[in-house]
Design a protein around this motif. Structure first.
Motif, PDB file in Angstrom:
ATOM      1  N   LEU A  79      31.286  45.989  40.200  1.00 20.63           N
ATOM      2  CA  LEU A  79      31.650  46.789  38.636  1.00 20.63           C
ATOM      3  C   LEU A  79      33.565  46.036  37.689  1.00 20.63           C
ATOM      4  N   MET A  80      34.185  45.406  39.791  1.00 22.53           N
ATOM      5  CA  MET A  80      35.874  44.933  40.061  1.00 22.53           C
ATOM      6  C   MET A  80      34.958  43.785  38.715  1.00 22.53           C
ATOM      7  N   THR A  81      33.976  43.027  38.603  1.00 24.00           N
ATOM      8  CA  THR A  81      33.865  41.882  38.012  1.00 24.00           C
ATOM      9  C   THR A  81      33.968  41.459  36.753  1.00 24.00           C
ATOM     10  N   VAL A  82      33.574  42.347  36.381  1.00 27.49           N
ATOM     11  CA  VAL A  82      33.233  43.198  34.673  1.00 27.49           C
ATOM     12  C   VAL A  82      35.237  44.006  34.651  1.00 27.49           C
ATOM     13  N   GLY A  98      38.657  44.702  33.900  1.00 27.78           N
ATOM     14  CA  GLY A  98      40.203  44.284  33.851  1.00 27.78           C
ATOM     15  C   GLY A  98      40.439  42.642  33.279  1.00 27.78           C
ATOM     16  N   ALA A  99      41.532  42.389  33.138  1.00 29.46           N
ATOM     17  CA  ALA A  99      42.155  41.944  31.989  1.00 29.46           C
ATOM     18  C   ALA A  99      40.875  40.382  31.799  1.00 29.46           C
ATOM     19  N   ALA A 100      40.492  39.997  30.964  1.00 23.68           N
ATOM     20  CA  ALA A 100      39.779  38.187  30.913  1.00 23.68           C
ATOM     21  C   ALA A 100      40.585  37.517  31.868  1.00 23.68           C
ATOM     22  N   ASP A 101      41.698  37.108  31.846  1.00 21.78           N
ATOM     23  CA  ASP A 101      41.918  36.541  32.775  1.00 21.78           C
ATOM     24  C   ASP A 101      42.984  36.315  34.113  1.00 21.78           C
ATOM     25  N   GLY A 102      42.488  37.923  34.177  1.00 23.66           N
ATOM     26  CA  GLY A 102      43.085  38.842  35.265  1.00 23.66           C
ATOM     27  C   GLY A 102      42.066  39.086  36.393  1.00 23.66           C
ATOM     28  N   PRO A 103      42.733  39.252  37.824  1.00 27.36           N
ATOM     29  CA  PRO A 103      41.949  39.520  38.889  1.00 27.36           C
ATOM     30  C   PRO A 103      40.714  40.772  39.167  1.00 27.36           C
ATOM     31  N   PRO A 104      40.244  40.989  39.472  1.00 28.54           N
ATOM     32  CA  PRO A 104      38.705  41.750  39.368  1.00 28.54           C
ATOM     33  C   PRO A 104      39.604  43.441  40.029  1.00 28.54           C
ATOM     34  N   GLN A 105      39.645  44.070  39.298  1.00 26.25           N
ATOM     35  CA  GLN A 105      40.135  45.930  38.991  1.00 26.25           C
ATOM     36  C   GLN A 105      38.644  46.548  38.993  1.00 26.25           C
ATOM     37  N   MET A 111      36.088  41.058  30.051  1.00 26.86           N
ATOM     38  CA  MET A 111      36.721  40.917  28.629  1.00 26.86           C
ATOM     39  C   MET A 111      37.565  41.861  28.598  1.00 26.86           C
ATOM     40  N   GLY A 112      38.433  42.002  29.515  1.00 28.56           N
ATOM     41  CA  GLY A 112      39.084  43.081  29.272  1.00 28.56           C
ATOM     42  C   GLY A 112      38.546  44.950  28.733  1.00 28.56           C
ATOM     43  N   ASN A 113      38.910  44.746  27.482  1.00 25.84           N
ATOM     44  CA  ASN A 113      38.964  46.191  26.495  1.00 25.84           C
ATOM     45  C   ASN A 113      38.130  45.918  25.912  1.00 25.84           C
ATOM     46  N   ILE A 114      37.348  45.026  26.055  1.00 28.40           N
ATOM     47  CA  ILE A 114      36.636  44.527  24.606  1.00 28.40           C
ATOM     48  C   ILE A 114      34.368  44.533  25.574  1.00 28.40           C
ATOM     49  N   HIS A 115      34.352  44.717  23.914  1.00 23.92           N
ATOM     50  CA  HIS A 115      33.125  45.276  24.499  1.00 23.92           C
ATOM     51  C   HIS A 115      32.350  43.951  24.260  1.00 23.92           C
ATOM     52  N   PRO A 116      30.917  43.647  24.926  1.00 22.08           N
ATOM     53  CA  PRO A 116      30.648  42.051  24.952  1.00 22.08           C
ATOM     54  C   PRO A 116      29.732  42.311  24.202  1.00 22.08           C
ATOM     55  N   SER A 117      29.020  43.307  23.370  1.00 21.98           N
ATOM     56  CA  SER A 117      28.023  43.122  22.501  1.00 21.98           C
ATOM     57  C   SER A 117      28.620  43.096  20.801  1.00 21.98           C
ATOM     58  N   PHE A 177      32.037  44.660  17.951  1.00 23.52           N
ATOM     59  CA  PHE A 177      33.025  43.806  17.759  1.00 23.52           C
ATOM     60  C   PHE A 177      33.004  44.376  15.647  1.00 23.52           C
ATOM     61  N   PRO A 178      34.503  45.121  15.999  1.00 27.87           N
ATOM     62  CA  PRO A 178      35.443  45.546  16.550  1.00 27.87           C
ATOM     63  C   PRO A 178      35.285  46.598  17.180  1.00 27.87           C
ATOM     64  N   TYR A 179      35.567  46.776  18.743  1.00 18.23           N
ATOM     65  CA  TYR A 179      35.694  47.467  19.280  1.00 18.23           C
ATOM     66  C   TYR A 179      35.965  47.368  20.446  1.00 18.23           C
ATOM     67  N   GLY A 180      37.132  48.511  20.719  1.00 21.57           N
ATOM     68  CA  GLY A 180      38.238  48.658  20.934  1.00 21.57           C
ATOM     69  C   GLY A 180      39.752  48.305  20.780  1.00 21.57           C
ATOM     70  N   PRO A 181      41.341  48.684  21.443  1.00 19.51           N
ATOM     71  CA  PRO A 181      41.600  49.106  20.951  1.00 19.51           C
ATOM     72  C   PRO A 181      42.485  47.641  20.649  1.00 19.51           C
ATOM     73  N   PHE A 182      43.185  47.799  19.306  1.00 21.13           N
ATOM     74  CA  PHE A 182      43.753  46.967  18.263  1.00 21.13           C
ATOM     75  C   PHE A 182      45.332  46.609  18.062  1.00 21.13           C
ATOM     76  N   ALA A 183      46.334  46.163  18.158  1.00 22.91           N
ATOM     77  CA  ALA A 183      47.798  46.791  17.912  1.00 22.91           C
ATOM     78  C   ALA A 183      48.220  47.366  16.505  1.00 22.91           C
ATOM     79  N   ALA A 184      48.276  48.630  16.489  1.00 21.94           N
ATOM     80  CA  ALA A 184      48.997  49.104  14.837  1.00 21.94           C
ATOM     81  C   ALA A 184      50.678  49.177  15.261  1.00 21.94           C
ATOM     82  N   ALA A 185      51.576  49.574  14.081  1.00 15.88           N
ATOM     83  CA  ALA A 185      52.806  49.237  13.698  1.00 15.88           C
ATOM     84  C   ALA A 185      53.856  49.505  15.674  1.00 15.88           C
ATOM     85  N   ASP A 186      52.557  50.399  15.999  1.00 17.74           N
ATOM     86  CA  ASP A 186      54.243  51.305  17.155  1.00 17.74           C
ATOM     87  C   ASP A 186      53.284  51.206  18.842  1.00 17.74           C
TER      88      ASP A 186
END
Length: 412
Positions: free
Chosen positions: A163-166, A168-175, A239-245, A247-256
């Protein structure tokens, strides 16, 4: 059949169990999370659950902060609707009481280390021989073979399951996950297994042993991530908050702040880009299908966020919901509880004066009830001993069905 102690014989007893499992007796020798979560679910459904603790009490009583009225909220979160008796299994008299309790129960749940109950005559083989009617569920960390000596902590299983290997952020440590997720999943599996074994007992007249372990439950709970390995030979990555299969499926930046958008098919994507004022993206060859959108994630995310910057997360949530695109702002747990209340989901229930997260199951005829607050150590000793003393002798293979009285525990 003997009447439960303190039963007044009144036509209606508001504290008596009334759920679909009313009449079932569970001897709960488990502690910490997986077992107590399973037995709380059974108790919510009407089973009479007797929580057997060491004289020092369940470990989670000391897991604090946070607390409510000096009691660990960790402990409170998984122990409502139960009674407590403290037994030292090394004491002959207490061990005899433990045996009487197990023999009087329909279900025996424990999470002792493999082999740890042999000396007390409560191991699976001894239980099956002495109490053939019993459904016996054992929960371990890593099974009873090569992993028998490994301690069953959820954090370890989050590491050993992958679980920890999948996470967390793509460029971060296992979480790790934010909660002991595999204890919860194992508890759910235990509850399902107990119910299945009880159903089978109606047919065969015999109980059976159910073996569960956190590692196997974790791999099952990894669903498509584990399936990618065993069926596809593909090792998932973080892949962080991105789904492997998807897209779009996850958080996206809005104005605030970020807004979560989940498009599971082409139609939803078409409605999304139309709401964003860019309907042509739905027919752009780079984004026309899910596979193409996954291939061109970076380009599409930039285009979407360029348009999302024109409004706040709450504004986009409202607008997208109106056109049938799943969207939500990212909430705190407190905000999540408040949101559930806004939706009329009644997420908080009162268990004997203790606020608790409500059981999510809704029954049309036999609803979940909240009879008892999480008990203090040994709080119901006298009541439980009196019940055992008053029980009529049983024939081998069946309990009397009489249960301890359903007097509400004292509020904390």
């Amino acid at each position: 059949m003997t009447r439960p102690p303190h039963d007044t014989g009144a036509e209606e007893d508001r504290t008596a169990p009334s759920g679909p499992l009313a009449g079932l007796v569970v001897a709960d020798f488990s502690r910490v999370l997986a077992g107590p979560y399973a037995t709380m679910l059974l108790a919510d459904l009407g089973a009479t659950v007797v929580k057997v603790e060491s004289p020092g009490g369940d470990d989670t009583r000391e897991w604090r902060p946070p607390v409510r009225d000096g009691v660990s909220t960790y402990y409170l979160s998984v122990n409502r609707n139960k009674r407590s008796i403290a037994l030292n299994l090394k004491d002959p008299e207490d061990l005899a009481t433990a045996h009487r309790l197990v023999g009087a129960a329909d279900v025996f749940i424990e999470n002792f280390k493999p082999g740890g109950l042999v000396k007390f005559g409560l191991d699976p083989e001894s239980v099956a021989e002495r109490w053939p009617h019993l459904v016996h569920a054992s929960i371990t960390g890593f099974g009873t073979a090569g992993g028998a000596g490994l301690p069953g902590y959820d954090m370890l299983v989050q590491a050993t399951s992958g679980l920890m290997t999948v996470t967390g952020a793509a460029d971060g440590p296992p979480q790790k996950a934010g909660v002991a997720i595999f204890d919860v999943i194992t508890g759910l599996h235990a509850a399902v297994g107990v119910l299945a074994a009880l159903r089978e007992r109606e047919i065969s007249g015999k109980g059976q042993h159910i073996a569960l372990n956190l590692q196997s439950s974790a791999l099952s709970g990894l669903v498509n991530a584990a399936g990618a390995v065993v069926a596809g030979g593909v090792e998932p990555r973080r892949m962080g908050n991105i789904h492997p299969s998807l897209f779009p499926y996850g958080p996206f930046a809005a104005a605030d702040r970020e807004v979560v958008i989940t498009c599971g098919n082409d139609a939803q994507f078409g409605r999304l880009v139309a709401a964003l004022g860019a309907p042509g993206l739905a027919t752009d060859e780079r984004f026309a299908t899910m596979e193409q959108r996954n291939t061109h994630r970076g380009e599409l995310q930039a285009l979407l966020e360029e348009r999302l910057a024109a409004g706040t997360a709450d504004e986009w949530t409202q607008r997208l919901r109106e056109v049938g695109v799943p969207a939500a702002p990212i909430m705190s747990i407190g905000e999540g509880v408040a949101f559930a209340e806004e939706l009329g989901l009644d997420p908080v229930a009162d268990a004997g004066g203790v606020p608790t997260v409500a059981d999510p199951m809704g029954f049309s005829r036999t609803p979940v009830d909240y009879r008892l607050a999480p008990p203090g150590v040994d709080e119901h000793r006298a009541e439980i001993l009196a019940w055992l003393e008053d029980r009529e002798p049983t024939t081998a293979g069946a309990s009397t069905g009489a249960q301890p009285s359903e007097e509400p525990a004292r509020p904390r």
